[in-house]
Design a protein around this motif. Structure first.
Motif, PDB file in Angstrom:
ATOM      1  N   UNK A   1      -6.708   1.004  26.022  1.00 58.37           N
ATOM      2  CA  UNK A   1      -5.397   0.922  26.676  1.00 58.37           C
ATOM      3  C   UNK A   1      -5.008   2.168  27.475  1.00 58.37           C
ATOM      4  N   UNK A   2      -5.814   3.228  27.367  1.00 56.10           N
ATOM      5  CA  UNK A   2      -5.440   4.479  28.025  1.00 56.10           C
ATOM      6  C   UNK A   2      -4.237   5.139  27.381  1.00 56.10           C
ATOM      7  N   UNK A   3      -4.021   4.879  26.076  1.00 58.97           N
ATOM      8  CA  UNK A   3      -2.860   5.403  25.359  1.00 58.97           C
ATOM      9  C   UNK A   3      -3.298   6.348  24.256  1.00 58.97           C
ATOM     10  N   UNK A   4      -2.519   7.397  24.046  1.00 63.53           N
ATOM     11  CA  UNK A   4      -2.711   8.263  22.891  1.00 63.53           C
ATOM     12  C   UNK A   4      -2.004   7.650  21.684  1.00 63.53           C
ATOM     13  N   UNK A   5      -2.456   7.981  20.477  1.00 65.24           N
ATOM     14  CA  UNK A   5      -1.738   7.509  19.285  1.00 65.24           C
ATOM     15  C   UNK A   5      -0.289   8.005  19.283  1.00 65.24           C
ATOM     16  N   UNK A   6       0.527   7.366  18.481  1.00 70.91           N
ATOM     17  CA  UNK A   6       1.947   7.715  18.409  1.00 70.91           C
ATOM     18  C   UNK A   6       2.132   9.158  17.936  1.00 70.91           C
ATOM     19  N   UNK A   7       3.312   9.682  18.227  1.00 72.35           N
ATOM     20  CA  UNK A   7       3.630  11.037  17.774  1.00 72.35           C
ATOM     21  C   UNK A   7       3.529  11.146  16.256  1.00 72.35           C
ATOM     22  N   UNK A   8       3.959  10.109  15.561  1.00 77.93           N
ATOM     23  CA  UNK A   8       3.893  10.114  14.099  1.00 77.93           C
ATOM     24  C   UNK A   8       2.460  10.317  13.619  1.00 77.93           C
ATOM     25  N   UNK A   9       1.505   9.615  14.232  1.00 78.96           N
ATOM     26  CA  UNK A   9       0.112   9.728  13.820  1.00 78.96           C
ATOM     27  C   UNK A   9      -0.455  11.089  14.219  1.00 78.96           C
TER      28      UNK A   9
ATOM     29  N   UNK B   1     -11.480  -1.443   4.899  1.00 81.63           N
ATOM     30  CA  UNK B   1     -11.615  -2.799   5.422  1.00 81.63           C
ATOM     31  C   UNK B   1     -10.482  -3.147   6.387  1.00 81.63           C
ATOM     32  N   UNK B   2      -9.261  -2.787   6.015  1.00 78.70           N
ATOM     33  CA  UNK B   2      -8.104  -3.120   6.856  1.00 78.70           C
ATOM     34  C   UNK B   2      -8.168  -2.417   8.214  1.00 78.70           C
ATOM     35  N   UNK B   3      -8.580  -1.158   8.224  1.00 80.15           N
ATOM     36  CA  UNK B   3      -8.653  -0.447   9.500  1.00 80.15           C
ATOM     37  C   UNK B   3      -9.780  -0.982  10.372  1.00 80.15           C
ATOM     38  N   UNK B   4     -10.839  -1.498   9.739  1.00 77.61           N
ATOM     39  CA  UNK B   4     -11.905  -2.123  10.524  1.00 77.61           C
ATOM     40  C   UNK B   4     -11.441  -3.458  11.114  1.00 77.61           C
TER      41      UNK B   4
ATOM     42  N   UNK C   1       0.829  -1.202   0.000  1.00 77.63           N
ATOM     43  CA  UNK C   1       0.000   0.000   0.000  1.00 77.63           C
ATOM     44  C   UNK C   1       0.865   1.254   0.000  1.00 77.63           C
ATOM     45  N   UNK C   2       1.987   1.209   0.721  1.00 78.62           N
ATOM     46  CA  UNK C   2       2.907   2.355   0.711  1.00 78.62           C
ATOM     47  C   UNK C   2       3.401   2.625  -0.706  1.00 78.62           C
ATOM     48  N   UNK C   3       3.709   1.546  -1.446  1.00 79.12           N
ATOM     49  CA  UNK C   3       4.145   1.715  -2.839  1.00 79.12           C
ATOM     50  C   UNK C   3       3.020   2.317  -3.683  1.00 79.12           C
ATOM     51  N   UNK C   4       1.806   1.831  -3.480  1.00 73.88           N
ATOM     52  CA  UNK C   4       0.694   2.312  -4.307  1.00 73.88           C
ATOM     53  C   UNK C   4       0.337   3.756  -3.978  1.00 73.88           C
ATOM     54  N   UNK C   5       0.481   4.155  -2.722  1.00 71.77           N
ATOM     55  CA  UNK C   5       0.311   5.571  -2.400  1.00 71.77           C
ATOM     56  C   UNK C   5       1.361   6.412  -3.103  1.00 71.77           C
TER      57      UNK C   5
ATOM     58  N   UNK D   1      -0.211   2.063  11.281  1.00 73.91           N
ATOM     59  CA  UNK D   1       0.252   2.294   9.911  1.00 73.91           C
ATOM     60  C   UNK D   1      -0.904   2.247   8.919  1.00 73.91           C
ATOM     61  N   UNK D   2      -1.812   1.281   9.066  1.00 71.20           N
ATOM     62  CA  UNK D   2      -2.966   1.233   8.160  1.00 71.20           C
ATOM     63  C   UNK D   2      -3.831   2.485   8.311  1.00 71.20           C
TER      64      UNK D   2
END
Length: 271
Positions: free
Chosen positions: A243-251, A200-203, A182-186, A210-211
């Motif tokens: 989990x009580x976690x925030x998304x990563x800094x990257x996201x 579908x993948x995120x669901x 998918x990274x290549x296709x983007x 990453x998805x």
């Protein structure tokens, strides 16, 4: 068949239901434990597997009193099936193909194709193409690797410790290959074409950052900035709630870039 003759190529398929054929003839047993044993031999050609490790694979912590004898019976069943499929006699199979060695067994085919090995070879070639800047070639190779998969690995086989570990490793590798393709296709500008797949993948993988990042970029490039931000809020809510976690800094930085209509997210203009 005489001993000087070569056995047809043995074709083992494990990216989905177990299939093992010699020529066009199946050698897969119907019983559960012999199927597991066959899968283990096909995954480990030319490698001695001890009787103890095979007993653990088949019965884990609860082997029967006569486990070694029962294992021998299963091996004899596999030899008989391999003999029928190959046209060899059972003693010849025992001498050339599925041999008893020391305190274990070894599967020694002259010509074996295993789809799992083919999958890893394609993924390695795709990675080399990517590193060389051949993005379209890499995407094609990754997709070809994905097409080898006919379902969850060894979906119809009982898993002991060794097969269970292999299936976990394969499932992780499959996800990595999909993410890289998918990274290549983007990069190639196919963002609209992969929107449905990413939805579908995120669901299916509600915590796979990453998805979700790829889905956000694809939506943004398709002109749906609000949709991209909703994807972020959805994974953030899932992660905080579970989990009580925030998304990563990257996201989080990707969210900020989308909110500010950062031109760096656009596809580079071909020169």
């Amino acid at each position: 068949m005489h001993t000087s003759e070569l056995v047809d190529t043995i074709d083992a398929r494990m990216l989905g239901p177990l299939r093992l054929t010699v020529g066009a003839r199946s050698a897969v047993p119907s019983a559960t434990k012999p199927r597991s044993l066959l899968a283990l031999f096909a995954l480990n050609p030319h490698r001695q597997l001890s009787t103890g490790s095979l007993i653990t694979e088949l019965w884990e912590e609860c082997p029967p009193r006569r486990a070694a004898t029962t294992l021998q019976t299963y091996v004899l069943q596999l030899r008989r099936l391999l003999a029928e499929a190959s046209g060899m006699e059972s003693p010849e199979v025992a001498a050339r193909l599925l041999r008893t060695v020391n305190s274990g067994y070894v599967f020694t085919p002259d010509d074996l194709y295993v789809d799992i090995h083919g999958f890893h070879q394609l993924a390695d070639r795709a990675e080399m193409s990517d590193r060389a800047g051949r993005t379209a070639e890499a995407a094609t190779l990754y997709r070809t690797a994905e097409k080898l998969c006919a379902g969850s690995p060894l979906i119809d086989v009982q898993h002991g410790p060794m097969l269970r570990a292999e299936v976990v490793r394969l499932e992780h590798s499959l996800l990595c290959v999909t993410e890289r393709r998918i990274a290549m296709e983007l990069r190639l500008g196919y963002h609209r074409a992969i929107l449905g797949e990413l939805a579908s993948l995120t669901a299916q993988h509600p915590f796979h950052e990453d998805f979700h990042a790829q889905f956000m970029v694809a939506l943004y490039r398709s002109g749906n900035r609000t949709g991209a931000l909703e994807v972020f809020q959805r994974i953030r809510g899932a992660m905080v709630g579970e989990f009580g976690l925030e998304p990563s800094r990257k996201l989080q930085e990707l969210q900020y870039s989308i909110m500010n209509d950062d031109g760096a997210l656009d596809l580079p203009i071909a020169s």
